[in-house]
Design a protein around this motif. Sequence first.
Motif, PDB file in Angstrom:
ATOM      1  N   LYS A 120       4.464  12.092   0.167  1.00  8.37           N
ATOM      2  CA  LYS A 120       5.494  12.248   1.180  1.00  8.37           C
ATOM      3  C   LYS A 120       4.994  13.132   2.322  1.00  8.37           C
ATOM      4  CE  LYS A 120      10.351  13.547   1.777  1.00  8.37           C
ATOM      5  NZ  LYS A 120      11.562  14.135   1.130  1.00  8.37           N
ATOM      6  N   ASP A 121       5.315  12.726   3.561  1.00  4.46           N
ATOM      7  CA  ASP A 121       5.002  13.450   4.797  1.00  4.46           C
ATOM      8  C   ASP A 121       3.517  13.438   5.173  1.00  4.46           C
ATOM      9  OD1 ASP A 121       7.682  14.118   5.196  1.00  4.46           O
ATOM     10  OD2 ASP A 121       7.501  15.927   3.973  1.00  4.46           O
ATOM     11  N   SER A 122       2.677  12.768   4.395  1.00  6.93           N
ATOM     12  CA  SER A 122       1.255  12.667   4.743  1.00  6.93           C
ATOM     13  C   SER A 122       1.015  11.465   5.653  1.00  6.93           C
ATOM     14  CB  SER A 122       0.407  12.541   3.478  1.00  6.93           C
ATOM     15  OG  SER A 122       0.474  13.717   2.709  1.00  6.93           O
ATOM     16  N   PHE A 123      -0.116  11.485   6.371  1.00 11.47           N
ATOM     17  CA  PHE A 123      -0.489  10.392   7.266  1.00 11.47           C
ATOM     18  C   PHE A 123      -1.605   9.564   6.624  1.00 11.47           C
ATOM     19  CE2 PHE A 123       1.616  13.163  10.223  1.00 11.47           C
ATOM     20  CZ  PHE A 123       2.143  12.325  11.201  1.00 11.47           C
ATOM     21  N   TYR A 124      -1.494   8.235   6.760  1.00  9.17           N
ATOM     22  CA  TYR A 124      -2.498   7.308   6.239  1.00  9.17           C
ATOM     23  C   TYR A 124      -2.977   6.427   7.385  1.00  9.17           C
ATOM     24  CZ  TYR A 124      -0.925   8.999   1.778  1.00  9.17           C
ATOM     25  OH  TYR A 124      -0.621   9.827   0.720  1.00  9.17           O
ATOM     26  N   VAL A 125      -4.280   6.433   7.612  1.00 12.50           N
ATOM     27  CA  VAL A 125      -4.854   5.772   8.771  1.00 12.50           C
ATOM     28  C   VAL A 125      -5.661   4.555   8.311  1.00 12.50           C
ATOM     29  CG1 VAL A 125      -6.229   6.087  10.851  1.00 12.50           C
ATOM     30  CG2 VAL A 125      -5.019   8.051   9.854  1.00 12.50           C
ATOM     31  N   PHE A 126      -5.413   3.413   8.952  1.00 19.01           N
ATOM     32  CA  PHE A 126      -6.016   2.145   8.542  1.00 19.01           C
ATOM     33  C   PHE A 126      -6.573   1.394   9.747  1.00 19.01           C
ATOM     34  CE2 PHE A 126      -2.324   2.931   5.784  1.00 19.01           C
ATOM     35  CZ  PHE A 126      -2.898   2.895   4.526  1.00 19.01           C
ATOM     36  N   ASP A 127      -7.564   0.547   9.467  1.00 13.82           N
ATOM     37  CA  ASP A 127      -8.050  -0.385  10.468  1.00 13.82           C
ATOM     38  C   ASP A 127      -7.163  -1.633  10.447  1.00 13.82           C
ATOM     39  OD1 ASP A 127      -9.609  -1.316  12.486  1.00 13.82           O
ATOM     40  OD2 ASP A 127     -11.378  -1.742  11.268  1.00 13.82           O
ATOM     41  N   ARG A 128      -7.454  -2.596  11.309  1.00 11.92           N
ATOM     42  CA  ARG A 128      -6.577  -3.758  11.492  1.00 11.92           C
ATOM     43  C   ARG A 128      -6.475  -4.639  10.237  1.00 11.92           C
ATOM     44  NH1 ARG A 128      -9.427  -7.211  16.155  1.00 11.92           N
ATOM     45  NH2 ARG A 128      -9.212  -5.213  17.192  1.00 11.92           N
ATOM     46  N   ALA A 129      -7.481  -4.584   9.341  1.00 12.69           N
ATOM     47  CA  ALA A 129      -7.439  -5.409   8.130  1.00 12.69           C
ATOM     48  C   ALA A 129      -6.252  -5.040   7.246  1.00 12.69           C
ATOM     49  CB  ALA A 129      -8.740  -5.263   7.345  1.00 12.69           C
ATOM     50  N   TYR A 130      -5.709  -3.855   7.461  1.00 15.54           N
ATOM     51  CA  TYR A 130      -4.603  -3.364   6.627  1.00 15.54           C
ATOM     52  C   TYR A 130      -3.253  -3.493   7.325  1.00 15.54           C
ATOM     53  CZ  TYR A 130      -8.553  -1.386   4.108  1.00 15.54           C
ATOM     54  OH  TYR A 130      -9.729  -1.223   3.417  1.00 15.54           O
ATOM     55  N   MET A 131      -3.199  -4.249   8.407  1.00 12.16           N
ATOM     56  CA  MET A 131      -1.933  -4.483   9.114  1.00 12.16           C
ATOM     57  C   MET A 131      -1.137  -5.535   8.344  1.00 12.16           C
ATOM     58  SD  MET A 131      -0.177  -3.586  11.840  1.00 12.16           S
ATOM     59  CE  MET A 131       1.439  -4.114  12.370  1.00 12.16           C
ATOM     60  N   VAL A 132      -0.656  -5.143   7.159  1.00  7.11           N
ATOM     61  CA  VAL A 132       0.108  -6.022   6.268  1.00  7.11           C
ATOM     62  C   VAL A 132       1.490  -5.393   6.125  1.00  7.11           C
ATOM     63  CG1 VAL A 132       0.217  -7.077   3.985  1.00  7.11           C
ATOM     64  CG2 VAL A 132      -2.012  -6.655   5.073  1.00  7.11           C
ATOM     65  N   THR A 133       2.482  -6.029   6.710  1.00  8.94           N
ATOM     66  CA  THR A 133       3.789  -5.386   6.864  1.00  8.94           C
ATOM     67  C   THR A 133       4.449  -5.013   5.541  1.00  8.94           C
ATOM     68  OG1 THR A 133       4.693  -7.632   7.132  1.00  8.94           O
ATOM     69  CG2 THR A 133       4.302  -6.345   9.131  1.00  8.94           C
ATOM     70  N   ILE A 134       4.301  -5.850   4.528  1.00  9.98           N
ATOM     71  CA  ILE A 134       4.940  -5.541   3.246  1.00  9.98           C
ATOM     72  C   ILE A 134       4.355  -4.281   2.624  1.00  9.98           C
ATOM     73  CG2 ILE A 134       3.387  -6.987   1.832  1.00  9.98           C
ATOM     74  CD1 ILE A 134       5.918  -7.760   0.210  1.00  9.98           C
ATOM     75  N   GLU A 135       3.047  -4.057   2.827  1.00 10.08           N
ATOM     76  CA  GLU A 135       2.394  -2.855   2.305  1.00 10.08           C
ATOM     77  C   GLU A 135       2.746  -1.640   3.165  1.00 10.08           C
ATOM     78  OE1 GLU A 135       0.974  -2.687  -0.463  1.00 10.08           O
ATOM     79  OE2 GLU A 135       0.644  -4.805  -0.943  1.00 10.08           O
ATOM     80  N   LEU A 136       2.837  -1.829   4.470  1.00  9.83           N
ATOM     81  CA  LEU A 136       3.206  -0.729   5.353  1.00  9.83           C
ATOM     82  C   LEU A 136       4.632  -0.260   5.082  1.00  9.83           C
ATOM     83  CD1 LEU A 136       1.644  -1.947   8.724  1.00  9.83           C
ATOM     84  CD2 LEU A 136       0.706  -0.266   7.127  1.00  9.83           C
TER      85      LEU A 136
END
Length: 390
Positions: free
Chosen positions: A188-204
């Motif tokens: 909770k409250d942490s930031f997770y940074v991803f490249d475009r391969a992880y632009m999967v809305t259900i996971e986000l």
Amino acid sequence: MSYQGKFVFAQLCSLLPVKKFEWLVKKYNGNLRVKTFTCWNHLLVMVFAQLTKRESMRDLIAILDAHKNKLPHLGFGDSVTLSNLSHANMVRDVRIFEEFAYIMIGIARDKRSPAIRDFCVDSNVYAFDSTTISLCLSTFWWTKFHHDKGGIKVHILYDVKTDVPSFVVITDAALHDSQVMGQIPYEKDSFYVFDRAYMVTIELFRIEQAGAYFVVREKKHMQYAVVKDREHSNPDTGVLADQDVLLTGMKSRERYTKPLRRVVFYDKESNRTFVFYTNNSQIAAETVALLYKYRWRVELLFKFLKQHLHIKEFFGTTENAVRIQIYSAIIAYCLVAVLERELNLDRDIYDVLRVLELSMFDKSPIVELFRKSQTQTSSEEAIQLSLKFD
């Protein structure tokens, strides 16, 4: 760390939590019917191989054979042979190494927190990415990538503030990166940074439900509708747009129903424009771009593991052997990270490793190695400056 005339490698390994490793060995019966070359011997040999950049088992055994009288003092036991190391890598329970890697990760993160001061956000920041290691399918028969190629992927969640991996998954190379997102232990409250391969809305949306934040780069052909413009562009900082949007794609609008923040940023250094999505509405648009920039730290880790430690040339062809070597590389990395903080060196982890690499058989106090190397580096810099300005 006491000295007592120990080899540098023995001094370094005094930072390993022996009792916790022994508990794992007992948990998985690692030393059952073992008379020589115990799990502890095995671990230290694998860590030594990583730290000294040994390219193969034969290369490693040749070096150890030249220093046979030193093996017991290094913690390797009385004898290390090609056959007993090969057999151990093939049959020893990989869970011993995997769980010990996580113990070392925990120690390294505690020791190095916070490694970066005055960071752009107070929360923890993690970067997630993977690297593919290609393998010869005829040799590593248990892998399958595509067509006649084999390979594995190492997925790492990297703690940006401590420069230490916090979560590691090893999969078949054919598995899409985003399919591992469900295994990430979101805080909770942490930031997770991803490249475009992880632009999967259900996971986000799972990150949203966990009360955490994400910054992800936009995939091509994203469909969205602008709800409002948050502020005007700021060419001085690179922000071209800062908007609240709703996803309108057929699947994405069902999987992520809340508004998202869309930031368009121009990077002067690379002369490129980036588009990011985040579910955090409080931080500055410039901070969104800066958080994504820190994602490259995990790329540097992959480069470090491949070039300076060894996870490309394997000491065995079985899946068990490959996994043991990858976890040994993580353990070695964390051990060097702990040493850097234990001695308050304020140096890059690679620089620490470079000094250690050629000093394992020395008997000088380990801290002296870095004092000498610092003096030598300062002298070299002075020479370079004099040449430059003469």
